[in-house]
Design an enzyme around this catalytic site. Structure first.
Site, mmCIF file in Angstrom:
data_model
loop_
_atom_site.group_PDB
_atom_site.id
_atom_site.type_symbol
_atom_site.label_atom_id
_atom_site.label_comp_id
_atom_site.label_asym_id
_atom_site.label_seq_id
_atom_site.Cartn_x
_atom_site.Cartn_y
_atom_site.Cartn_z
ATOM 1 N N HIS A 153 -69.257 -57.461 20.581
ATOM 2 C CA HIS A 153 -69.051 -58.462 21.635
ATOM 3 C C HIS A 153 -67.821 -59.331 21.363
ATOM 4 C CE1 HIS A 153 -71.458 -61.240 18.974
ATOM 5 N NE2 HIS A 153 -70.648 -62.140 19.491
ATOM 6 N N ASP A 183 -74.011 -53.646 18.390
ATOM 7 C CA ASP A 183 -73.093 -54.782 18.392
ATOM 8 C C ASP A 183 -72.163 -54.750 17.180
ATOM 9 O OD1 ASP A 183 -71.871 -57.038 19.409
ATOM 10 O OD2 ASP A 183 -73.271 -58.422 18.450
ATOM 11 N N GLY A 254 -67.902 -68.278 16.914
ATOM 12 C CA GLY A 254 -66.727 -67.901 16.158
ATOM 13 C C GLY A 254 -67.071 -67.248 14.831
ATOM 14 N N ASN A 255 -68.321 -67.434 14.354
ATOM 15 C CA ASN A 255 -68.773 -66.751 13.145
ATOM 16 C C ASN A 255 -69.116 -65.287 13.419
ATOM 17 O OD1 ASN A 255 -69.863 -69.738 11.933
ATOM 18 N ND2 ASN A 255 -69.139 -68.226 10.447
ATOM 19 N N SER A 256 -69.209 -64.917 14.684
ATOM 20 C CA SER A 256 -69.582 -63.541 15.029
ATOM 21 C C SER A 256 -68.680 -62.530 14.347
ATOM 22 C CB SER A 256 -69.485 -63.330 16.547
ATOM 23 O OG SER A 256 -70.617 -63.817 17.197
ATOM 24 N N LEU A 311 -85.150 -38.231 21.878
ATOM 25 C CA LEU A 311 -86.385 -37.481 22.087
ATOM 26 C C LEU A 311 -86.712 -37.326 23.564
ATOM 27 C CD1 LEU A 311 -88.675 -36.099 20.555
ATOM 28 C CD2 LEU A 311 -89.850 -38.310 20.444
ATOM 29 N N GLY A 312 -86.489 -38.388 24.350
ATOM 30 C CA GLY A 312 -86.732 -38.308 25.791
ATOM 31 C C GLY A 312 -88.122 -38.717 26.208
ATOM 32 N N VAL A 313 -88.629 -39.823 25.623
ATOM 33 C CA VAL A 313 -89.943 -40.332 25.998
ATOM 34 C C VAL A 313 -89.867 -41.841 26.195
ATOM 35 C CG1 VAL A 313 -91.297 -38.547 24.829
ATOM 36 C CG2 VAL A 313 -90.585 -40.575 23.557
ATOM 37 N N GLN A 314 -90.746 -42.354 27.055
ATOM 38 C CA GLN A 314 -90.973 -43.789 27.116
ATOM 39 C C GLN A 314 -92.146 -44.083 26.201
ATOM 40 O OE1 GLN A 314 -91.361 -45.436 31.039
ATOM 41 N NE2 GLN A 314 -89.547 -44.380 31.814
ATOM 42 N N ILE A 315 -91.999 -45.093 25.363
ATOM 43 C CA ILE A 315 -92.989 -45.348 24.326
ATOM 44 C C ILE A 315 -93.416 -46.808 24.334
ATOM 45 C CG2 ILE A 315 -92.347 -43.472 22.766
ATOM 46 C CD1 ILE A 315 -90.437 -45.328 21.363
#
EC number: 3.4.21.107
Length: 516
Positions: A153, A183, A254-256, A311-315
Site C-alpha cells: 500500500h 501487503d 509513515g512507519n508502513s 483448492l476452489g471451495v468456500q470454507i
C-alpha cells in the site's frame, strides 16, 4: 476506532551526505555492544513458592539498552518516496456540488467559466497538465545489492520511487513486484555500492519479547521506538491470509513498510497497520510476520509476482453448534460450505458438508489455517487431503490450481408480496423460490424474527436455504420436516446450508425444546 494502514503523505527533504567507511563497521560494533549489554542483564528467574498458599514471583531483569542494536541496524532502514500521477478531474470538478445541476444559461455558469471553473470554456482551451502526488513510507535493505522491502500500500499506484538512506542519499529504485493480498512489495536500487542489510528471523518472537521499530513516521525519518510483542496470529480483517504480530512499539503513519527487530537485530515483522481513532499511535500496531514475508519476498524476487495454490471451495469454521448438528465430538477441521464449479476440489470429488482435517498429514483447524496452508503450495502441486464425510474419514489427492481474481458478489432478490410460511422454532418466515420471485433452487427467507435464534446467527431476509440437515429443501414444509426430524433425534441444533448472493455457508441454529 478504525484500522488504518499507516502510509504518510508527508514529504521530507533530508540533507545529502556521502556514505563513509565507518558505516561498514557499525553493524559489527553494534552487535558486540548488544552482546556486552546483554551479558550485563541478569536472566529472567522464576522463584518457586515455598508453599501452595504463596503466589509465584518473578525476578524481572533490568530494562535493556538498545543503543548498540540501533547503531547496527539503522543504516539498513530507509525512507521510501513514491510519486504517482493524479487523474484529471471531470469537467465539473471546479464547480461546487450544489451548483452542478444548474442550467447552462444560468448566470453563475458564466461566473465559473470566467473565474476558475475547470469545466469552463477558458479551461477547456488550455492543454491538460499532468498532476502528481507524492507519498512516503518506510523500507529496509535485505541484500547488499539493493533489494528493499516495503508495503504494497506504500507503492500502490506509484510511477517513480526514491529510496532515501539514513545518511540522506537519494537513490532511484524500480518496482520488482507487489502482492496486495499480503501487503508486501519489493523495490530494487541499481548501484555499484554495497549496502548494509538485515535478515529475517527464522523463529517467530514470543509474546512479551522486546521489539524495536525503525521507520519514517510522519515523514520525520530515522525514528526508533521500542515495545513488546503483544500478541500473535491476529486477524484484523485485511484478508483471509491475516496472521499479524501485534506490537506496542509506537508506530504511526509513515512507519508502513519499516522493520520490527528483535534484540538480535533480526527482522521479526514488517510494520503494516495500526488501530487508532485519530490516525496516531495508541499502542496497537500490526506487523507481517517474518515467516510470511520471507516466502512472499522470495516469490516477488524470482517472478515479480506471487502465485498461490488454489483448492476452489468456500470454507468456514466448525463451530460448537455445527459440530453438534453433525454429531461430531469436537470442533476440529474446516467445513466446506460450497465446492465451486470447474475447480480442483470439484475434480477431486469434494462436496458441501465435508470437513477437511489434514493436508499432507498436517492438521488444519479453521479457514485461515487451511487457506494459508493451501496458498503455501505452488499451483499444480499434488496434495493429499484428509476429510470427514457421513461419519467416515476419507482421503483424496488434489492437484492444486492457481487462485483466480476475486468476483463481485451479488444480492439475492426478494418479492415483497411473497406468500410465507412460518417455522416457529427457527424464528423465520419462508417462501418457495417461485413465490419469492427468485430464480434459484431452495427456500427463501422473507422475514426474520429479531428475537429468534435465526437472527442471533446472522440470517437475514433474502438468504436462500438450500439444505437442512444435509437434505435438499424446496419448500417451507421441507424445512419444517427436517427441523422436526433433528428435534426427534435429540439434536440441540439444526444445520442449514444457506446461499447469499455468490457465497454459500452453513449455519447451525439452536432448536427450542418441543412440547412434552
Amino acid at each position: 476506532m478504525k484500522l488504518t494502514k499507516n502510509a504518510s503523505s508527508n514529504v521530507v527533504s533530508l540533507s545529502a551526505a556521502k556514505t563513509t567507511s565507518k558505516r561498514r563497521s557499525r553493524l559489527l560494533n553494534g552487535t558486540m555492544a548488544l552482546a556486552i549489554a546483554g551479558a550485563m542483564v541478569a536472566p529472567l528467574t522464576l522463584v518457586p513458592a515455598t508453599s501452595q498458599a504463596e503466589p509465584v514471583r518473578v525476578d524481572v531483569p533490568a530494562m535493556p539498552n538498545f543503543v548498540g542494536l540501533v547503531e547496527a541496524v539503522q543504516p539498513t532502514v530507509v525512507s521510501v518516496r513514491v510519486r504517482s500521477e493524479v487523474k484529471e478531474h471531470d469537467r465539473l470538478s471546479g464547480i461546487p456540488p450544489m451548483f452542478r445541476d444548474m442550467p447552462d444559461d444560468h448566470p453563475l455558469q458564466k461566473f465559473f467559466r470566467e473565474f476558475g471553473g475547470k469545466g469552463g470554456e477558458q479551461k477547456k482551451k488550455a492543454p491538460p497538465r499532468k498532476r502528481f502526488d507524492q507519498s512516503q513510507g518506510s523500507g529496509f535493505f535485505i541484500s547488499d545489492d539493493g533489494y528493499v522491502v516495503t508495503n504494497e500500500h506504500v507503492v500502490e499506484g506509484g510511477t517513480e520511487f526514491t529510496i532515501v538512506t539514513s545518511e540522506g542519499d537519494e537513490l532511484e529504485a524500480t518496482l520488482v513486484g507487489a502482492d496486495k493480498r499480503s501487503d508486501l512489495a519489493l523495490l530494487k536500487v541499481e548501484s555499484e555500492e554495497k549496502f548494509e542489510y538485515v535478515a529475517f528471523a527464522d523463529d517467530a518472537p514470543l509474546v512479551g519479547s522486546w521489539v524495536v521499530a525503525v521507520g519514517n513516521p510522519f515523514g520525520l525519518g530515522g525514528t526508533v521506538t521500542a515495545g513488546i510483542v503483544s500478541a500473535r496470529g491476529r486477524d484484523i480483517g485485511a484478508g483471509i491470509y491475516d496472521d499479524f504480530l501485534q506490537i506496542d512499539a509506537s508506530v504511526n503513519r509513515g512507519n508502513s513498510g519499516g522493520p520490527a527487530f528483535n534484540v538480535k537485530g533480526e527482522v521479526v515483522g514488517v510494520n503494516s497497520a495500526i488501530v487508532s481513532p485519530s490516525g496516531g499511535n495508541v499502542g496497537i500496531a500490526f506487523a507481517i510476520p517474518a515467516q510470511t514475508a520471507k516466502k512472499i519476498i522470495s516469490d516477488l524476487k524470482e517472478d515479480g509476482a506471487v502465485t498461490r495454490g488454489w483448492l476452489g471451495v468456500q470454507i468456514q469454521p466448525v463451530t460448537k453448534d455445527i459440530a453438534e448438528s453433525l454429531g461430531l465430538d469436537n470442533e476440529n477441521g474446516t467445513l466446506v460450505a460450497e465446492v465451486q464449479g470447474d475447480t480442483p476440489a470439484k475434480a477431486a470429488g469434494f462436496q458441501a458438508g465435508d470437513i477437511i482435517l489434514k493436508v499432507d498429514g498436517e492438521e488444519v483447524n479453521g479457514p485461515r489455517e487451511l487457506a494459508k496452508v493451501i496458498a503455501g503450495y505452488s499451483p499444480n502441486t499434488e496434495v493429499e487431503i484428509e476429510y470427514w464425510r457421513d461419519g467416515e474419514i476419507n482421503t483424496a489427492t488434489v492437484k492444486l490450481g492457481t487462485i483466480p481474481e476475486e468476483k463481485q458478489q451479488a444480492s439475492a432478490k426478494q418479492s415483497e408480496d411473497a406468500n410465507t410460511a412460518l417455522v416457529d422454532s427457527l424464528g423465520l418466515e419462508l417462501a418457495t423460490a417461485e413465490e419469492a420471485g427468485v430464480d434459484e433452487e431452495g427456500v427463501v427467507v422473507t422475514k426474520v424474527d429479531p428475537d429468534g435464534p435465526a437472527a442471533d446467527k446472522g440470517l437475514a431476509p433474502g438468504a436462500i436455504i438450500t439444505e437442512v440437515a444435509n437434505v435438499k429443501v424446496q419448500s417451507p414444509a421441507d424445512v419444517a420436516e427436517q427441523v422436526e426430524k433433528a428435534r426427534e433425534q435429540g439434536r440441540k441444533a439444526v444445520l442449514l446450508r444457506v446461499t447469499r448472493g455468490e457465497n454459500t455457508l452453513f449455519v447451525a441454529i439452536p432448536l427450542e425444546k418441543g412440547d412434552e
